[in-house]
Motif scaffolding. Structure first.
Motif, PDB file in Angstrom:
ATOM      1  N   ALA A 209      27.508  31.353  16.081  1.00  0.00           N
ATOM      2  CA  ALA A 209      26.921  32.591  16.681  1.00  0.00           C
ATOM      3  C   ALA A 209      25.624  32.151  17.443  1.00  0.00           C
ATOM      4  O   ALA A 209      25.440  32.611  18.619  1.00  0.00           O
ATOM      5  CB  ALA A 209      26.468  33.374  15.495  1.00  0.00           C
ATOM      6  N   LEU A 210      24.864  31.171  17.122  1.00  0.00           N
ATOM      7  CA  LEU A 210      23.786  30.706  17.837  1.00  0.00           C
ATOM      8  C   LEU A 210      24.089  29.856  19.027  1.00  0.00           C
ATOM      9  O   LEU A 210      23.555  29.858  20.181  1.00  0.00           O
ATOM     10  CB  LEU A 210      22.885  29.532  17.125  1.00  0.00           C
ATOM     11  CG  LEU A 210      22.172  29.990  15.916  1.00  0.00           C
ATOM     12  CD1 LEU A 210      21.470  28.972  14.974  1.00  0.00           C
ATOM     13  CD2 LEU A 210      21.006  30.960  16.331  1.00  0.00           C
TER      14      LEU A 210
ATOM     15  N   ALA B 146      27.106  30.616  11.453  1.00  0.00           N
ATOM     16  CA  ALA B 146      25.823  31.015  12.083  1.00  0.00           C
ATOM     17  C   ALA B 146      25.564  29.829  13.218  1.00  0.00           C
ATOM     18  O   ALA B 146      25.118  30.425  14.241  1.00  0.00           O
ATOM     19  CB  ALA B 146      24.768  30.789  11.045  1.00  0.00           C
ATOM     20  N   GLY B 147      26.131  28.933  13.061  1.00  0.00           N
ATOM     21  CA  GLY B 147      26.060  27.955  14.110  1.00  0.00           C
ATOM     22  C   GLY B 147      26.753  28.416  15.273  1.00  0.00           C
ATOM     23  O   GLY B 147      26.218  28.089  16.539  1.00  0.00           O
TER      24      GLY B 147
ATOM     25  N   GLY C 101      25.013  33.008  21.430  1.00  0.00           N
ATOM     26  CA  GLY C 101      23.786  33.504  21.803  1.00  0.00           C
ATOM     27  C   GLY C 101      23.042  32.781  22.972  1.00  0.00           C
ATOM     28  O   GLY C 101      22.326  33.156  23.765  1.00  0.00           O
ATOM     29  N   GLY C 102      22.982  31.376  22.683  1.00  0.00           N
ATOM     30  CA  GLY C 102      22.346  30.373  23.652  1.00  0.00           C
ATOM     31  C   GLY C 102      23.062  30.593  25.099  1.00  0.00           C
ATOM     32  O   GLY C 102      22.290  30.534  26.077  1.00  0.00           O
TER      33      GLY C 102
END
Length: 106
Positions: free
Chosen positions: A91-92, A88-89, A95-96
């Motif tokens: 992916a974040l 998830a990190g 995404g950023g």
């Protein structure tokens, strides 16, 4: 063209960081040299990228994509755990980077 240079700079930095893992604290010659060469190439290409791209955008992409790539390499090839939180990190971070580019990076 700046994105191609930036991608090459990121690849060189990721290669240098991966080689650093194998350098055993810079006690092994060839991985240590690969680390130095990777970082020299990476910073040279980043400097060329900054001639035609804003520093904030370039550095955000450099740091984000490089961090995500090294994390994935660690999980896929270096035996590091691949937890849901780590994925998830990653992916974040990606995404950023995408949001920075969509928000008027030009």
């Amino acid at each position: 063209m700046p994105y191609v240079l930036l991608a090459a700079a990121i690849a060189a930095e990721v290669a240098g960081t991966t080689a650093m893992k194998y350098s055993d604290g810079f006690s092994r010659l060839w991985p240590s040299l690969a680390t130095v060469v990777g970082y020299l190439v990476a910073f040279g290409l980043l400097a060329r990228t900054l001639k035609s791209m804003s520093v904030g955008t370039a550095y955000a992409i450099w740091a984000g994509v490089g961090t995500a790539a090294v994390a994935v390499i660690g999980m896929a090839f270096l035996g590091e755990s691949a937890s849901t939180v780590k994925l998830a990190g990653v992916a974040l971070v990606i995404g950023g980077v995408v949001l920075l580019n969509l928000g008027g990076a030009h």
